[in-house]
Design a protein around this motif. Structure first.
Motif, PDB file in Angstrom:
ATOM      1  N   UNK A   1       0.863  -1.178   0.000  1.00  0.00           N
ATOM      2  CA  UNK A   1       0.000   0.000   0.000  1.00  0.00           C
ATOM      3  C   UNK A   1       0.900   1.228   0.000  1.00  0.00           C
ATOM      4  N   UNK A   2       0.343   2.333  -0.465  1.00  0.00           N
ATOM      5  CA  UNK A   2       1.128   3.565  -0.510  1.00  0.00           C
ATOM      6  C   UNK A   2       1.518   4.000   0.893  1.00  0.00           C
ATOM      7  N   UNK A   3       0.595   3.910   1.851  1.00  0.00           N
ATOM      8  CA  UNK A   3       0.890   4.315   3.226  1.00  0.00           C
ATOM      9  C   UNK A   3       2.012   3.480   3.821  1.00  0.00           C
ATOM     10  N   UNK A   4       1.942   2.154   3.685  1.00  0.00           N
ATOM     11  CA  UNK A   4       2.965   1.284   4.281  1.00  0.00           C
ATOM     12  C   UNK A   4       4.325   1.518   3.639  1.00  0.00           C
ATOM     13  N   UNK A   5       4.357   1.660   2.336  1.00  0.00           N
ATOM     14  CA  UNK A   5       5.632   1.888   1.650  1.00  0.00           C
ATOM     15  C   UNK A   5       6.274   3.201   2.088  1.00  0.00           C
ATOM     16  N   UNK A   6       5.465   4.273   2.147  1.00  0.00           N
ATOM     17  CA  UNK A   6       6.024   5.579   2.501  1.00  0.00           C
ATOM     18  C   UNK A   6       6.401   5.644   3.979  1.00  0.00           C
ATOM     19  N   UNK A   7       5.586   5.042   4.850  1.00  0.00           N
ATOM     20  CA  UNK A   7       5.910   5.033   6.282  1.00  0.00           C
ATOM     21  C   UNK A   7       7.239   4.331   6.522  1.00  0.00           C
ATOM     22  N   UNK A   8       7.455   3.221   5.825  1.00  0.00           N
ATOM     23  CA  UNK A   8       8.704   2.486   5.968  1.00  0.00           C
ATOM     24  C   UNK A   8       9.870   3.281   5.408  1.00  0.00           C
ATOM     25  N   UNK A   9       9.676   3.901   4.250  1.00  0.00           N
ATOM     26  CA  UNK A   9      10.763   4.651   3.621  1.00  0.00           C
ATOM     27  C   UNK A   9      11.195   5.833   4.471  1.00  0.00           C
ATOM     28  N   UNK A  10      10.220   6.536   5.052  1.00  0.00           N
ATOM     29  CA  UNK A  10      10.521   7.748   5.810  1.00  0.00           C
ATOM     30  C   UNK A  10      10.752   7.476   7.291  1.00  0.00           C
ATOM     31  N   UNK A  11      10.396   6.274   7.750  1.00  0.00           N
ATOM     32  CA  UNK A  11      10.490   5.990   9.172  1.00  0.00           C
ATOM     33  C   UNK A  11       9.548   6.849   9.991  1.00  0.00           C
ATOM     34  N   UNK A  12       8.362   7.141   9.429  1.00  0.00           N
ATOM     35  CA  UNK A  12       7.406   8.024  10.090  1.00  0.00           C
ATOM     36  C   UNK A  12       6.099   7.279  10.345  1.00  0.00           C
ATOM     37  N   UNK A  13       5.878   6.765  11.562  1.00  0.00           N
ATOM     38  CA  UNK A  13       4.635   6.048  11.862  1.00  0.00           C
ATOM     39  C   UNK A  13       3.427   6.962  11.957  1.00  0.00           C
ATOM     40  N   UNK A  14       3.651   8.297  11.990  1.00  0.00           N
ATOM     41  CA  UNK A  14       2.552   9.257  12.086  1.00  0.00           C
ATOM     42  C   UNK A  14       2.017   9.685  10.732  1.00  0.00           C
ATOM     43  N   UNK A  15       2.543   9.119   9.652  1.00  0.00           N
ATOM     44  CA  UNK A  15       2.091   9.483   8.314  1.00  0.00           C
ATOM     45  C   UNK A  15       0.641   9.046   8.119  1.00  0.00           C
ATOM     46  N   UNK A  16      -0.204   9.972   7.630  1.00  0.00           N
ATOM     47  CA  UNK A  16      -1.629   9.689   7.429  1.00  0.00           C
ATOM     48  C   UNK A  16      -2.084  10.341   6.122  1.00  0.00           C
ATOM     49  N   UNK A  17      -2.788   9.607   5.253  1.00  0.00           N
ATOM     50  CA  UNK A  17      -3.328  10.240   4.046  1.00  0.00           C
ATOM     51  C   UNK A  17      -4.459  11.188   4.409  1.00  0.00           C
ATOM     52  N   UNK A  18      -4.464  12.375   3.828  1.00  0.00           N
ATOM     53  CA  UNK A  18      -5.508  13.358   4.102  1.00  0.00           C
ATOM     54  C   UNK A  18      -6.729  13.103   3.228  1.00  0.00           C
ATOM     55  N   UNK A  19      -6.535  12.416   2.135  1.00  0.00           N
ATOM     56  CA  UNK A  19      -7.643  12.003   1.272  1.00  0.00           C
ATOM     57  C   UNK A  19      -7.207  10.705   0.607  1.00  0.00           C
ATOM     58  N   UNK A  20      -8.093  10.104  -0.171  1.00  0.00           N
ATOM     59  CA  UNK A  20      -7.765   8.847  -0.840  1.00  0.00           C
ATOM     60  C   UNK A  20      -8.229   8.891  -2.285  1.00  0.00           C
ATOM     61  N   UNK A  21      -7.578   8.088  -3.108  1.00  0.00           N
ATOM     62  CA  UNK A  21      -8.069   7.827  -4.450  1.00  0.00           C
ATOM     63  C   UNK A  21      -8.172   6.309  -4.608  1.00  0.00           C
TER      64      UNK A  21
END
Length: 293
Positions: free
Chosen positions: A111-131
């Motif tokens: 998923x985009x969220x899991x990939x980006x959270x892992x890449x950035x090391x940021x567990x607080x990452x949250x999508x503000x909207x979805x497609x």
């Protein structure tokens, strides 16, 4: 090997359980007790402080816990996302076709969220909207819980301009640009929407960008943001988006459940524009992806 990087949060519901384990077993009946005991043993059920809970941890109504969804043998999606912008408050990413934004169903790590959270090391990452999973293009993320509400309000209060592109059959009998309004209701099966009677609850401005014989490239400017809005509206006009497995007619399940990477949905979230709620500065982002005729 199970996928274990997508963390979910649960506030324990009202009940008469003795332990958190008992509550989870009843709350998720499709996951057996042995599986939950194994997750506790591997430190995959956490308390609000982020520390692993013991399998004997006492139940308490309203207790907030974190657990990790696991999908065995999750299939990789062979397309890469791209980070277009990053600062202390926002991340803007270009999502490829077929990649979900959030964990759901059989998708956890892919998923985009899991990939980006892992890449950035940021567990607080949250999508503000979805497609949609089948749609490509821009997705805006909050990187900072302190400022998240201000950016979420942009979408809730419709203070953000969204611009999509789609390749669909030609509509020479209609006049463009045009505003399409539709009353959308839940369809059947449950994941579809359909046209209903009543006051319109969805609105999109439609323009023609390019004409190539029987196919045209359209610019779509949604005012509202309902599920499958653009896909249903174009199908209702008689120009369902190319390679759409849902509209205008749902294809048979065997084909729908098997992604055809050679036939992506011809829908792209092209642009986002808004005044930054913190600085007041105008912000504009454009996808670097394109739709192939």
């Amino acid at each position: 090997m199970p996928a274990t990087n997508a963390r979910s949060t649960l506030h324990l519901p009202q009940g008469d359980w003795s332990t958190v384990l008992d509550c989870l077993c009843d709350h998720f009946p499709t996951i057996d007790r042995a599986t939950w005991r194994d997750r506790f043993a591997r430190g995959r059920v956490l308390g609000v402080d982020g520390q692993p809970l013991a399998v004997t941890h006492a139940y308490q109504v309203g207790l907030r816990i974190h657990y990790f969804r696991e999908v065995p043998n999750e299939q990789p999606i062979p397309f890469n996302e791209r980070v277009l912008y990053l600062d202390e408050h926002l991340l803007v990413a270009d999502k490829p076709h077929f990649l979900p934004v959030m964990p759901a169903g059989s998708y956890v790590n892919e998923t985009l969220l899991a990939r980006l959270s892992k890449r950035l090391g940021n567990p607080d990452l949250v999508p503000i909207h979805r497609i949609d999973r089948l749609t490509a293009g821009l997705v805006l993320f909050s990187t900072n819980p302190a400022s998240r509400g201000a950016y979420q309000a942009l979408f809730r209060e419709r203070r953000i301009d969204k611009h999509y592109e789609a390749i669909c059959p030609a509509l020479p009998e209609l006049t463009f640009p045009r505003v399409e309004r539709l009353h959308m209701v839940d369809g059947e099966p449950f994941f579809l929407m359909r046209k209903g009677d009543g006051v319109p609850n969805s609105e999109t401005r439609i323009e023609v960008l390019e004409r190539r014989g029987e196919l045209w490239r359209y610019a779509l400017y949604p005012v509202t943001g309902r599920k499958h809005q653009l896909r249903l509206q174009m199908a209702t006009l008689g120009a369902g988006i190319c390679n759409d497995p849902f509209y205008p007619e749902l294809i048979e399940r065997a084909r729908r459940d098997r992604d055809d990477y050679a036939r992506p949905l011809k829908l792209l979230a092209r642009g986002l524009a808004f005044d930054d709620p913190l600085s007041g500065a105008p912000r504009q982002f454009e996808s670097q992806l394109s739709l192939d005729w």
